[in-house]
Write an enzyme that holds these catalytic residues in place. Structure first.
Site, mmCIF file in Angstrom:
data_model
loop_
_atom_site.group_PDB
_atom_site.id
_atom_site.type_symbol
_atom_site.label_atom_id
_atom_site.label_comp_id
_atom_site.label_asym_id
_atom_site.label_seq_id
_atom_site.Cartn_x
_atom_site.Cartn_y
_atom_site.Cartn_z
ATOM 1 N N VAL A 1 0.820 -1.215 0.000
ATOM 2 C CA VAL A 1 0.000 0.000 0.000
ATOM 3 C C VAL A 1 0.852 1.262 0.000
ATOM 4 O O VAL A 1 0.539 2.253 -0.663
ATOM 5 C CB VAL A 1 -0.942 -0.011 1.230
ATOM 6 C CG1 VAL A 1 -1.636 1.333 1.395
ATOM 7 C CG2 VAL A 1 -1.961 -1.143 1.113
ATOM 8 N N ASP B 1 -30.306 -16.167 -3.619
ATOM 9 C CA ASP B 1 -28.906 -15.753 -3.535
ATOM 10 C C ASP B 1 -28.339 -15.489 -4.932
ATOM 11 O O ASP B 1 -27.695 -14.458 -5.172
ATOM 12 C CB ASP B 1 -28.099 -16.837 -2.826
ATOM 13 C CG ASP B 1 -26.607 -16.557 -2.812
ATOM 14 O OD1 ASP B 1 -26.156 -15.810 -1.938
ATOM 15 O OD2 ASP B 1 -25.900 -17.098 -3.688
ATOM 16 N N LYS C 1 -26.927 -11.832 -6.952
ATOM 17 C CA LYS C 1 -25.657 -11.715 -7.666
ATOM 18 C C LYS C 1 -25.874 -11.385 -9.139
ATOM 19 O O LYS C 1 -25.080 -10.652 -9.738
ATOM 20 C CB LYS C 1 -24.866 -13.009 -7.502
ATOM 21 C CG LYS C 1 -24.457 -13.266 -6.053
ATOM 22 C CD LYS C 1 -23.926 -14.672 -5.830
ATOM 23 C CE LYS C 1 -23.577 -14.902 -4.367
ATOM 24 N NZ LYS C 1 -23.151 -16.283 -4.089
#
Length: 445
Positions: free
Chosen positions: A36, A202, A206
Site C-alpha cells: 500500500v 442468492d 448476484k
C-alpha cells in the site's frame, strides 16, 4: 521506507469471513503495508456479543459493540455483517463521514446499491464489493475495469456453491434432491434453512449486481426473473445426462434486442438449465463457482474458483482494501459505478431461449402430428423429436383395456420465452398428452 500515516480500518462483523480478515490484517500487516505504501491499522471489530466464541483467536480488546464510534474513527470501513439493516445505515454513515467502504453484502447491494453508490459519488468516497459475487473469484474488477472498453454481450454464471454441489451430486451419484441437500447440510455447504440457495434468491442478488456492472445499467433485484432447483428431479438429471447435458443453476445476464420494438435491452434471470457437457461450465463440480463472460472484442472468458469460505472470501475483501488504501496514499476522489447506459430491462417473456420438453402421450395414430401442431401454432420450430413406446398391460384390474403410451423428448429451436411457455400450457390441456414429465431450458449450446 513508509512515510504516509497509518490508515485506520474498522471491521463490522466478526463471523467466519470477518475473523479471517482480521487475522490476515494482523498477521500480514508488514507485507500489506509494503504493497500500500502505508500501514493498515485495525482499530476495532464491531460485533453483537464481545464474549461470543470465535473461530480465530483475536485480541479481546479489538471487539466492541459500539459500531458508530468505530466508524467515525476510521479511514476505511469493512462491512461483513450481512443483511439490510443496520448494514445500510452503517455504510451510509461511513461514507458521509469521509471513509471508504468495502462490503461483501450482496443482498444489500442488490436492493440498495444505487443509493449507496450515489452517496459515495457525492462525497468522492469509494465503495468496493469484489467479495459480494462469487467469493474469491475476481469478477467485479474485471467487469468494471478490465472490460470497461469492451462490449459484454452475455454472462453465464454458476454463482451459488450450495446448488452446484447438490446438482453435481445428483449428476455424479444419481442422488435425489433431498439426498443431495442432506449431504450438503452435513458438510456445511447448506444452511439449516436452505431457501435462499435452493430457491435461487442468492443467485438472483448476484445476477442483479453482475448485470448492472456488465451493461452499465441499473438492474434492480425485482427485475431479475428467478426459479430455483426445488422442482428438479433425479429423472430430469438422468435424462439430461443421456442427451449429453448437465443441469446447472445459472445466473444469466444478457444483452438482447426487444423482439417487439427492435431496441436494445438487457435481461437478468436465474433458473436451472441444461448445459452441453462440452461447455466449460459443465466441468464446474462440487461447491465451486464460475462466471463465463462473452465479450465482443475479448471473446470468451471464464473465471473459476471457490465461491465461498471464510479465508477465500477474505482474500477478495483484502484485495478491495489494498485498492482503497492505495488511493488514499496517492490521493484523488473515488470513482462511481458506471450506470449511464440506462438500457431497458426486458421481461422474461421477451428473451430468446430453447426448451427440451419430455411428454407422455397416448400411443395412437396422429398423436405426434397433433403435438407438432401445438408447437407450430405458437411458431416454435422443432429441432429434434425422440420417441419411445411404453407397453401397457392388456387389461386393468377392472378388465378395461389400457392403451400403451409413448414418451416424447422434444428439443426446440430458439424462440421467445413467451411463445415457449404458451406452447407448454397448451400441451398440458391437449387430449393426447397424459403427462408433462419435464420442461428445461437449454443454455450455452
Amino acid at each position: 521506507m513508509i512515510e504516509y500515516r497509518n490508515l485506520r480500518v474498522a471491521l463490522l462483523g466478526g463471523g467466519s469471513v470477518g475473523a479471517q480478515v482480521a487475522r490476515l490484517l494482523l498477521e500480514q500487516s508488514e507485507e500489506l503495508a509494503n504493497r500500500v505504501g502505508a500501514g493498515l491499522e485495525l482499530i476495532g471489530i464491531a460485533v453483537r456479543d464481545v464474549n461470543a466464541e470465535r473461530t480465530v483467536d483475536l485480541p479481546k480488546e479489538l471487539f466492541t459493540t459500539d459500531a458508530e464510534s468505530l466508524i467515525l474513527g476510521a479511514d476505511v470501513v469493512i462491512e461483513l455483517m450481512g443483511g439490510i439493516e443496520p448494514a445500510r445505515t452503517y455504510i451510509l454513515q461511513a461514507i458521509n463521514s469521509g471513509a471508504d467502504v468495502v462490503t461483501a453484502n450482496k443482498a444489500l447491494l442488490a436492493a440498495h446499491g444505487a443509493e449507496l453508490f450515489e452517496a459515495a459519488d457525492q462525497v468522492g468516497a469509494q465503495l468496493n464489493y469484489e467479495a459480494a459475487v462469487a467469493g474469491a473469484i475476481p469478477i467485479v474488477r474485471p467487469l468494471r475495469d478490465s472490460l470497461a472498453g469492451d462490449r459484454v454481450n452475455r454472462i453465464l454464471g454458476i454463482v451459488n456453491g450450495t446448488t452446484n454441489f447438490i446438482l453435481d451430486r445428483m449428476d455424479v451419484d444419481g442422488a435425489t434432491l433431498e439426498e443431495a441437500l442432506a449431504t450438503a447440510t452435513e458438510l456445511g455447504y447448506a444452511e439449516s434453512d436452505p431457501t435462499a440457495d435452493i430457491g435461487g434468491y442468492d443467485a438472483a442478488q448476484k445476477a442483479a449486481i453482475l448485470a448492472s456492472l456488465a451493461f452499465h445499467t441499473k438492474v434492480p433485484l425485482e427485475s431479475v426473473y428467478r426459479e430455483g432447483i426445488t422442482e428438479i428431479t433425479a429423472e430430469q438429471i438422468a435424462s439430461a445426462r443421456k442427451a449429453g447435458y448437465v443441469v446447472k443453476l445459472l445466473a444469466i445476464c444478457e444483452r438482447l434486442t426487444d423482439p417487439a420494438t427492435g431496441t436494445e435491452g438487457v435481461s437478468a434471470r436465474v433458473y436451472p438449465a441444461m448445459v452441453p457437457r462440452s461447455h466449460p461450465l459443465a466441468a464446474v463440480h462440487g461447491a465451486n463457482n464460475a462466471v463465463f463472460v462473452e465479450a465482443e472484442a475479448a471473446g470468451d472468458l471464464m473465471f473459476y474458483g471457490a465461491g465461498a469460505g471464510g479465508v477465500e472470501t477474505a482474500s477478495a475483501v483484502l484485495g478491495d482494501l489494498v485498492s482503497l488504501a492505495r488511493r488514499h496514499v496517492v490521493g484523488g476522489p473515488g470513482f462511481a459505478a458506471s450506470v449511464h447506459a440506462e438500457l431497458p430491462i426486458l421481461d422474461i417473456g421477451q428473451i430468446l431461449t430453447r426448451y427440451t420438453v419430455s411428454l407422455e402421450v397416448t400411443d395412437e395414430p396422429g398423436a405426434l402430428a397433433r403435438i407438432a401442431n401445438v408447437f407450430g401454432d405458437h411458431h416454435v420450430s422443432l429441432e429434434l423429436v425422440e420417441q419411445s413406446i411404453v407397453p401397457a398391460q392388456a387389461q386393468t384390474a377392472s378388465h378395461e383395456a389400457v392403451r400403451s403410451t409413448a414418451t416424447l423428448v422434444i428439443g426446440t429451436h430458439q424462440a421467445t420465452e413467451a411463445a415457449l411457455a404458451a406452447t407448454v400450457r397448451d400441451l398440458a390441456t391437449n387430449s393426447v398428452v397424459t403427462k408433462i414429465a419435464s420442461v428445461l431450458r437449454v443454455e450455452g449450446a
